[in-house]
Design an enzyme around this catalytic site. Sequence first.
Site, mmCIF file in Angstrom:
data_model
loop_
_atom_site.group_PDB
_atom_site.id
_atom_site.type_symbol
_atom_site.label_atom_id
_atom_site.label_comp_id
_atom_site.label_asym_id
_atom_site.label_seq_id
_atom_site.Cartn_x
_atom_site.Cartn_y
_atom_site.Cartn_z
ATOM 1 N N ASP A 94 53.865 54.965 30.304
ATOM 2 C CA ASP A 94 54.793 56.026 29.869
ATOM 3 C C ASP A 94 56.149 55.359 29.616
ATOM 4 O O ASP A 94 56.700 54.707 30.511
ATOM 5 C CB ASP A 94 54.897 57.072 30.996
ATOM 6 C CG ASP A 94 55.788 58.253 30.612
ATOM 7 O OD1 ASP A 94 56.590 58.122 29.674
ATOM 8 O OD2 ASP A 94 55.688 59.304 31.269
ATOM 9 N N TYR B 28 62.953 59.043 23.641
ATOM 10 C CA TYR B 28 63.819 59.313 22.489
ATOM 11 C C TYR B 28 65.181 58.632 22.690
ATOM 12 O O TYR B 28 65.791 58.112 21.761
ATOM 13 C CB TYR B 28 64.043 60.816 22.296
ATOM 14 C CG TYR B 28 62.852 61.612 21.806
ATOM 15 C CD1 TYR B 28 61.595 61.035 21.676
ATOM 16 C CD2 TYR B 28 62.987 62.970 21.465
ATOM 17 C CE1 TYR B 28 60.511 61.781 21.240
ATOM 18 C CE2 TYR B 28 61.908 63.720 21.025
ATOM 19 C CZ TYR B 28 60.674 63.120 20.925
ATOM 20 O OH TYR B 28 59.614 63.854 20.483
ATOM 21 N N ARG C 177 70.996 61.304 33.713
ATOM 22 C CA ARG C 177 70.188 61.942 34.763
ATOM 23 C C ARG C 177 70.886 61.866 36.124
ATOM 24 O O ARG C 177 70.662 62.697 36.993
ATOM 25 C CB ARG C 177 68.798 61.303 34.824
ATOM 26 C CG ARG C 177 67.980 61.643 33.571
ATOM 27 C CD ARG C 177 66.554 61.160 33.637
ATOM 28 N NE ARG C 177 65.996 61.148 32.281
ATOM 29 C CZ ARG C 177 64.727 60.952 31.994
ATOM 30 N NH1 ARG C 177 63.856 60.762 32.957
ATOM 31 N NH2 ARG C 177 64.306 60.945 30.746
ATOM 32 N N ASP D 161 54.834 59.208 23.766
ATOM 33 C CA ASP D 161 55.243 58.040 24.552
ATOM 34 C C ASP D 161 54.306 57.688 25.700
ATOM 35 O O ASP D 161 54.670 56.936 26.576
ATOM 36 C CB ASP D 161 56.684 58.206 25.050
ATOM 37 C CG ASP D 161 56.787 59.021 26.322
ATOM 38 O OD1 ASP D 161 55.944 59.900 26.520
ATOM 39 O OD2 ASP D 161 57.698 58.748 27.111
ATOM 40 N N GLU D 162 53.100 58.263 25.681
ATOM 41 C CA GLU D 162 52.160 57.928 26.752
ATOM 42 C C GLU D 162 50.854 57.419 26.171
ATOM 43 O O GLU D 162 50.398 57.893 25.129
ATOM 44 C CB GLU D 162 51.867 59.172 27.601
ATOM 45 C CG GLU D 162 53.076 59.665 28.370
ATOM 46 C CD GLU D 162 52.788 60.949 29.133
ATOM 47 O OE1 GLU D 162 51.769 61.025 29.820
ATOM 48 O OE2 GLU D 162 53.601 61.878 29.001
HETATM 49 P P1 TTP Z 1 58.659 62.299 28.564
HETATM 50 O O1 TTP Z 1 57.854 61.071 28.767
HETATM 51 O O2 TTP Z 1 58.321 63.496 29.357
HETATM 52 O O3 TTP Z 1 60.181 61.992 28.882
HETATM 53 P P2 TTP Z 1 61.033 60.697 28.661
HETATM 54 O O4 TTP Z 1 60.226 59.576 28.101
HETATM 55 O O5 TTP Z 1 62.229 61.070 27.852
HETATM 56 O O6 TTP Z 1 61.542 60.354 30.096
HETATM 57 P P3 TTP Z 1 60.769 59.652 31.288
HETATM 58 O O7 TTP Z 1 61.533 58.400 31.572
HETATM 59 O O8 TTP Z 1 60.882 60.632 32.402
HETATM 60 O O9 TTP Z 1 59.368 59.415 30.875
HETATM 61 O O10 TTP Z 1 58.646 62.710 27.044
HETATM 62 C C1 TTP Z 1 58.721 61.774 25.980
HETATM 63 C C2 TTP Z 1 59.659 62.266 24.892
HETATM 64 O O11 TTP Z 1 59.201 63.507 24.406
HETATM 65 C C3 TTP Z 1 61.059 62.500 25.375
HETATM 66 O O12 TTP Z 1 61.859 61.340 25.223
HETATM 67 C C4 TTP Z 1 61.539 63.633 24.565
HETATM 68 C C5 TTP Z 1 60.308 64.350 24.096
HETATM 69 N N1 TTP Z 1 60.100 65.648 24.764
HETATM 70 C C6 TTP Z 1 60.177 66.815 24.021
HETATM 71 O O13 TTP Z 1 60.436 66.768 22.812
HETATM 72 N N2 TTP Z 1 59.966 68.000 24.633
HETATM 73 C C7 TTP Z 1 59.671 68.081 25.955
HETATM 74 O O14 TTP Z 1 59.475 69.191 26.486
HETATM 75 C C8 TTP Z 1 59.605 66.853 26.713
HETATM 76 C C9 TTP Z 1 59.295 66.896 28.188
HETATM 77 C C10 TTP Z 1 59.824 65.677 26.087
HETATM 78 MG MG MG Z 2 58.405 58.954 29.010
#
Ligand code: TTP
Ligand code: MG
Length: 551
Positions: free
Chosen positions: A18, A23, A55, A110-111
Amino acid sequence: MNPDYYKDEHYRTIIHVDLDCFYAQVEVMKNPELKNVPFGVQQKNIVVTSNYLAREFGIRKCMLLSDAKQMCPNLVLVNGEDLNDYRSMSYKVTSLLQKYSNSVERLGLDENFIDVANLVDEKLQDNTFQVHSVGNIFGNIETLCQCGCEVRLKVASLIAEEMRKLIYEELGLTSCAGIAHNKLLAKIVCSKHKPNQQTVIFPNSALELMLSLNSVENIPGIGKATSEALRTINIRTIQDLQNIAISELNKLFDSEKAKFLQNLSYGIDKSLVKRSGKPLSIGLEDSCKLISAEKEVKEKLTELLKRLLILVEADGRIPKTIKLTVRKFDKLTKTSRRETRQSNINPHLFTSGKVALMNSGNVDKILITLMGLFRKIVQVRRPFHITLLGLSFNKFNERPDIRRSLALFLRKDLEVQSITSIENLNSNDSSPESAAPSPSSYRESSDQECEPTPKRTKLNMFKRNLMEYDKCESPCKLRVQDLQLNSEKHDNNQNISCPPSVDESVFKELPLDVQHELWSEYKRTRNELVNFGNRAKRVKGNTLLNYFVKK
Ligand code: TTP
Ligand code: MG
C-alpha cells in the site's frame, strides 16, 4: 476451528503493498515545494488524503474541507480531481511488482496483492540463502506453527523489503507492506505500522489481529450494507461475528456468504490473488466554458489527444477504437446532454514507438477522425454550445512481442530447451489480456498497406519490436543467451559478418549475441556443404538463421 484447516492453508505466501499517502506523494513529485508543508489533496469539498505532516494536525482521509481548515489553518490545498497522474503512476507500480510474480492483483489505485509462493520456493531451494525476517512482526512469536510457514513468511518479508526498495528507487514512492498467508491478514497487518514500514504476521496471531479491529465494519470485505445488515441482529464486534450461530447468519445471507463472513472474523480468507488486467479503456475528459465554434473544439481535442497519447504510450497496448464524448448544452431548456460516437483507428499509427506515435502527422490523422465524429454528434451549421469534451481509446491489441514472435517461429521443428523457457515467460498467464499476442492477432487489425506479405511482415515486425525491445528495461527481455541454439560457445572476439542470406540492415540492428549466433549457424551449414558436397542439404525448418533469411 479445525486446526488442519490452518495447516493446509499455510503454504500460501502473500504480500500486500500500500503506497503511503498516495495522491500526496504524486503531488510532491509535481511540486517539490509541497514536501515540507502540511497539505491536503482536495476533491470537491473533501480532503481525500493529506501528507503525513498534515496528519500530525489531525487531518484524516475524506475529511470535509471546512473541518480540515479548522484543524489546520495553514493547510495547503492541491486540487486532485484529475486522476491521470495518479492512474499512470499506479500502473507503473503494478508493473514493477509484476517482475516478482505473475499473480498481482490491484486494489484501487495504490494497493496490490502479490502471491509470492513460487518465488519463496525458489529462494528456499538455494542452500546459501540466509533466512531471517525484516521489519515489524505482529503478535507473539513464542508458539509458532511448525508446518514451515514461519520460514516461508520470513523469506516473503525479505522479498517485500526488496519490492518496496525497488518502488522507491525506480519511482520515488514510499510504501508499506503486510506479509501473511492470506490476503485478508496481509491487508490488515499492512496498516499496523505506517508510513514506510512493513509488518509480517504468522498464522498463530491471526485471531489477535482480527480482534484488534474492534468493529466488523473495519474488516476488509465487509461493506456498509453488510455491516448494517449485521447490526440488525446485534452483531457489531468481531467476537459477535465469531460467536453467532451460522443458522442465524443464514437468515440474512445465503449459506456461502454466511460462511465467508464468519471465516473473515477468524482471519480465514481462501480467496486467491487474481491477476489484474489492464484497464478496459484509457480516457480523458475536460469540462470547459461554453465552446461554440468548431475551431475551438479542434483546439481542445488536440490538447486532449496529445495528453491521451502519452497515457497510451505508457500503457503499451495498441488501441483499435477511439470514442468521442460531447456534452451539449441547450440554452433554451438549460439542460445538458452527453453523447458519444466511436470509430476504428488504424493501428499502424501506434506500432512504431513513441516518435511515430506523437508526430504531428499522426495526431492530425486521428483529429480528422475525431472531427468527423464530432460532426455526427453536433450539427455544426447551427449554433451549438459544448460544455465538456472527452476522448478515450477502448479496444486494444497487445503489442507484438519479440520473444513470442521468435519463439513461435522456432518452436515447431526444433526441440530446444532454452526456447521453452522463452515460452514459459508467459505460460502462467491465464487472463486474455495477458496472453502473448500472436502475429496473426496482430494482422487481424492491420490494414493491407502495412502488412504486405507474411514474410516481410515478420521482418518488419521484428525490426519494430527490436526498437521497443532496446528501450525496455523489463526482466522479461529476450534472453539472448537462450538463443544459443545447438551451437558451440562463441568467442566474443571472433570476427563476424552478416551471412549472405540475411538482410544486412536487419542484421546490424540485432543484439550482438544474436549476430554471433547467426554467423556461427551460417558457418556450420557452409562447412557441411564443403564437407559433404551435394549430399548436404540446407538445414530445413525453423532455425534461427532461417528466420532471418531474405525471401
Ligand atoms: P489510501 O491508501 O486509503 O490512502 P493514502 O495512500 O492516501 O494514505 P495511506 O498512507 O494511509 O495509505 O488511498 C489511496 C488514495 O486514494 C489516496 O491517496 C486518495 C484516494 N482516496 C480517495 O480518493 N477516496 C477515499 O475515500 C480514500 C480513502 C482515498
Ligand atoms: Mg495508501
